[in-house]
Scaffold this active site. Structure first.
Site, PDB file in Angstrom:
ATOM      1  N   TYR A  71       0.831  -1.220   0.000  1.00  0.00           N
ATOM      2  CA  TYR A  71       0.000   0.000   0.000  1.00  0.00           C
ATOM      3  C   TYR A  71       0.861   1.264   0.000  1.00  0.00           C
ATOM      4  CZ  TYR A  71      -3.916  -3.109   0.367  1.00  0.00           C
ATOM      5  OH  TYR A  71      -4.821  -4.102   0.084  1.00  0.00           O
ATOM      6  N   VAL A  86      -9.921   3.014  -4.026  1.00  0.00           N
ATOM      7  CA  VAL A  86      -9.238   3.603  -2.874  1.00  0.00           C
ATOM      8  C   VAL A  86      -8.357   4.777  -3.312  1.00  0.00           C
ATOM      9  CG1 VAL A  86      -9.363   1.483  -1.522  1.00  0.00           C
ATOM     10  CG2 VAL A  86      -7.351   1.877  -2.973  1.00  0.00           C
ATOM     11  N   ASP A  87      -8.369   5.091  -4.615  1.00  0.00           N
ATOM     12  CA  ASP A  87      -7.620   6.269  -5.063  1.00  0.00           C
ATOM     13  C   ASP A  87      -8.426   7.537  -4.768  1.00  0.00           C
ATOM     14  OD1 ASP A  87      -9.378   7.050  -7.319  1.00  0.00           O
ATOM     15  OD2 ASP A  87      -8.653   5.252  -8.334  1.00  0.00           O
ATOM     16  N   HIS A 119     -14.776   1.134   0.127  1.00  0.00           N
ATOM     17  CA  HIS A 119     -13.652   0.230   0.401  1.00  0.00           C
ATOM     18  C   HIS A 119     -12.467   0.955   1.027  1.00  0.00           C
ATOM     19  CE1 HIS A 119     -15.111  -3.010  -2.707  1.00  0.00           C
ATOM     20  NE2 HIS A 119     -15.843  -2.956  -1.620  1.00  0.00           N
ATOM     21  N   CYS A 156      -6.425   3.499  12.960  1.00  0.00           N
ATOM     22  CA  CYS A 156      -5.690   3.016  14.123  1.00  0.00           C
ATOM     23  C   CYS A 156      -6.497   1.913  14.804  1.00  0.00           C
ATOM     24  CB  CYS A 156      -5.422   4.161  15.098  1.00  0.00           C
ATOM     25  SG  CYS A 156      -4.587   3.583  16.586  1.00  0.00           S
ATOM     26  N   GLY A 206     -17.238   0.846 -14.814  1.00  0.00           N
ATOM     27  CA  GLY A 206     -15.899   0.243 -14.681  1.00  0.00           C
ATOM     28  C   GLY A 206     -15.748  -0.706 -13.517  1.00  0.00           C
ATOM     29  N   SER A 242     -16.323  -4.956 -12.397  1.00  0.00           N
ATOM     30  CA  SER A 242     -16.529  -6.255 -13.038  1.00  0.00           C
ATOM     31  C   SER A 242     -17.679  -7.057 -12.446  1.00  0.00           C
ATOM     32  CB  SER A 242     -15.239  -7.081 -12.930  1.00  0.00           C
ATOM     33  OG  SER A 242     -14.944  -7.296 -11.561  1.00  0.00           O
TER      34      SER A 242
HETATM   35  N1  APR Z   1     -13.782   2.003 -19.227  1.00  0.00           N
HETATM   36  C1  APR Z   1     -14.771   1.232 -18.715  1.00  0.00           C
HETATM   37  N2  APR Z   1     -14.545   0.049 -18.079  1.00  0.00           N
HETATM   38  C2  APR Z   1     -13.268  -0.362 -17.967  1.00  0.00           C
HETATM   39  C3  APR Z   1     -12.186   0.375 -18.491  1.00  0.00           C
HETATM   40  C4  APR Z   1     -12.480   1.605 -19.154  1.00  0.00           C
HETATM   41  N3  APR Z   1     -11.525   2.399 -19.679  1.00  0.00           N
HETATM   42  N4  APR Z   1     -11.040  -0.304 -18.233  1.00  0.00           N
HETATM   43  C5  APR Z   1     -11.393  -1.429 -17.579  1.00  0.00           C
HETATM   44  N5  APR Z   1     -12.741  -1.472 -17.413  1.00  0.00           N
HETATM   45  C6  APR Z   1     -13.540  -2.491 -16.734  1.00  0.00           C
HETATM   46  C7  APR Z   1     -13.093  -3.919 -16.940  1.00  0.00           C
HETATM   47  O1  APR Z   1     -13.678  -4.473 -18.117  1.00  0.00           O
HETATM   48  C8  APR Z   1     -13.608  -4.599 -15.672  1.00  0.00           C
HETATM   49  O2  APR Z   1     -14.920  -5.093 -15.839  1.00  0.00           O
HETATM   50  O3  APR Z   1     -13.395  -2.254 -15.339  1.00  0.00           O
HETATM   51  C9  APR Z   1     -13.630  -3.464 -14.640  1.00  0.00           C
HETATM   52  C10 APR Z   1     -12.598  -3.593 -13.550  1.00  0.00           C
HETATM   53  O4  APR Z   1     -12.922  -4.723 -12.790  1.00  0.00           O
HETATM   54  P1  APR Z   1     -12.056  -5.169 -11.536  1.00  0.00           P
HETATM   55  O5  APR Z   1     -10.607  -5.154 -11.886  1.00  0.00           O
HETATM   56  O6  APR Z   1     -12.626  -6.439 -11.029  1.00  0.00           O
HETATM   57  O7  APR Z   1     -12.279  -3.971 -10.469  1.00  0.00           O
HETATM   58  P2  APR Z   1     -13.502  -3.707  -9.507  1.00  0.00           P
HETATM   59  O8  APR Z   1     -14.771  -4.232 -10.069  1.00  0.00           O
HETATM   60  O9  APR Z   1     -13.454  -2.275  -9.126  1.00  0.00           O
HETATM   61  O10 APR Z   1     -13.103  -4.576  -8.249  1.00  0.00           O
HETATM   62  C11 APR Z   1     -13.941  -4.536  -7.125  1.00  0.00           C
HETATM   63  O11 APR Z   1     -12.440  -5.914  -5.884  1.00  0.00           O
HETATM   64  O12 APR Z   1     -10.304  -6.499  -5.170  1.00  0.00           O
HETATM   65  C12 APR Z   1     -11.454  -5.830  -4.869  1.00  0.00           C
HETATM   66  O13 APR Z   1     -11.679  -4.179  -3.246  1.00  0.00           O
HETATM   67  C13 APR Z   1     -11.229  -4.384  -4.560  1.00  0.00           C
HETATM   68  O14 APR Z   1     -12.644  -2.490  -5.003  1.00  0.00           O
HETATM   69  C14 APR Z   1     -12.110  -3.673  -5.559  1.00  0.00           C
HETATM   70  C15 APR Z   1     -13.171  -4.706  -5.858  1.00  0.00           C
END
Ligand code: APR
Length: 239
Positions: free
Chosen positions: A52, A97-98, A113, A121, A179, A181
């Protein structure tokens, strides 16, 4: 109109931050389970703090900037907050988390998240901004105990502000997911919940996801472009 937006790692991908499930399921070259669980923190704290710290350094390096999708959501928030009618409401929930929504101009953000630029703490439960590296030996700015951990909600932990999120999902007219999944509960279930309570549901993604079937509409493409068009249309539509 009451709008709830949920964002995930995909909205920040065009800013240069890796998503979680790209690259064969590795997040910044680590398995998510190795850096994002209470067990990982217990078993290998050095790796977890360092992970992190590295991410925080990257985020604050000056190389990572909000992209048009972050800025468009800020524009939509300003637009909706500027309308007279109290029936209009804008809620932004992020799994990220950004701090790119903040830097893109959004004012009210639910970080379900946690956030990278802060500590929690485990001795006094205080939470505060922390932009520098820290480890398990760093003193808490509040109680001075060495009990800081990243303010990140790990797998198996309860996301933050779920009571507020629940209320917003029940009362919204439009629910958009951008964005993400749909792999991680409870966020992956928000679409079904909002829909059950009558919201129109729209997904923005590069491709169909595990939960696309639950949305009324999936808009395929890079969110920097698709979100801009949708916000333009929404604002021009006079809503
Ligand atoms: N525009 C739109 N969608 C996009 C783009 C883009 N430019 N680039 C990537 N994606 C999509 C991908 O197709 C994917 O479906 O963003 C999604 C990212 O999915 P993940 O990597 O699974 O991220 P996320 O869904 O935010 O994960 C959820 O998982 O690990 C934990 O706590 C963590 O908050 C996170 C949570």
């Amino acid at each position: 109109m009451k709008i709830v937006i949920l964002t995930g790692a995909g909205i920040s991908a065009e800013s240069g931050l890796h998503t979680f499930r790209a690259d064969n399921g590795l997040w910044e070259n680590h398995k998510v389970e190795d850096v994002c669980t209470p067990r990982a923190l217990e078993k290998n704290p050095t790796l977890v703090y360092e992970f992190y710290n590295n991410l925080r350094r990257k985020l604050n390096s000056g190389d990572i900037h909000p992209n048009p999708a972050h800025k468009e959501l800020a524009r939509l928030e300003d637009h909706i907050n500027g309308l007279d009618d109290d029936n209009n409401e804008f809620t932004l929930i992020t799994q990220n988390v950004d701090n790119l929504h903040e830097r893109g101009g959004s004012k009210a953000i639910i970080h379900m998240h946690g956030s990278l630029n802060s500590y929690r703490c485990t001795a006094c439960n205080s939470v505060g901004e922390y932009m520098e590296d820290f480890t398990q030996d760093t003193s808490c700015p509040h109680c001075s105990e060495s009990a800081l951990r990243p303010n990140i909600v790990f797998f198996e932990e309860m996301p933050l502000m779920m009571d507020v999120i629940d209320d917003k999902l029940r009362s919204c007219d439009i629910f958009c997911s951008i964005g993400t999944s749909g792999n991680v509960y409870p966020a992956s279930g928000f679409v079904r919940f909002a829909k059950e309570y009558g919201a129109k549901t729209i997904e923005f993604n590069l491709n169909n996801t595990l939960v696309s079937d639950f949305f009324d509409e999936t808009i395929i493409g890079e969110s920097s472009k698709t979100v801009k068009k949708w916000v333009d249309d929404y604002i021009q539509g006079g809503s």
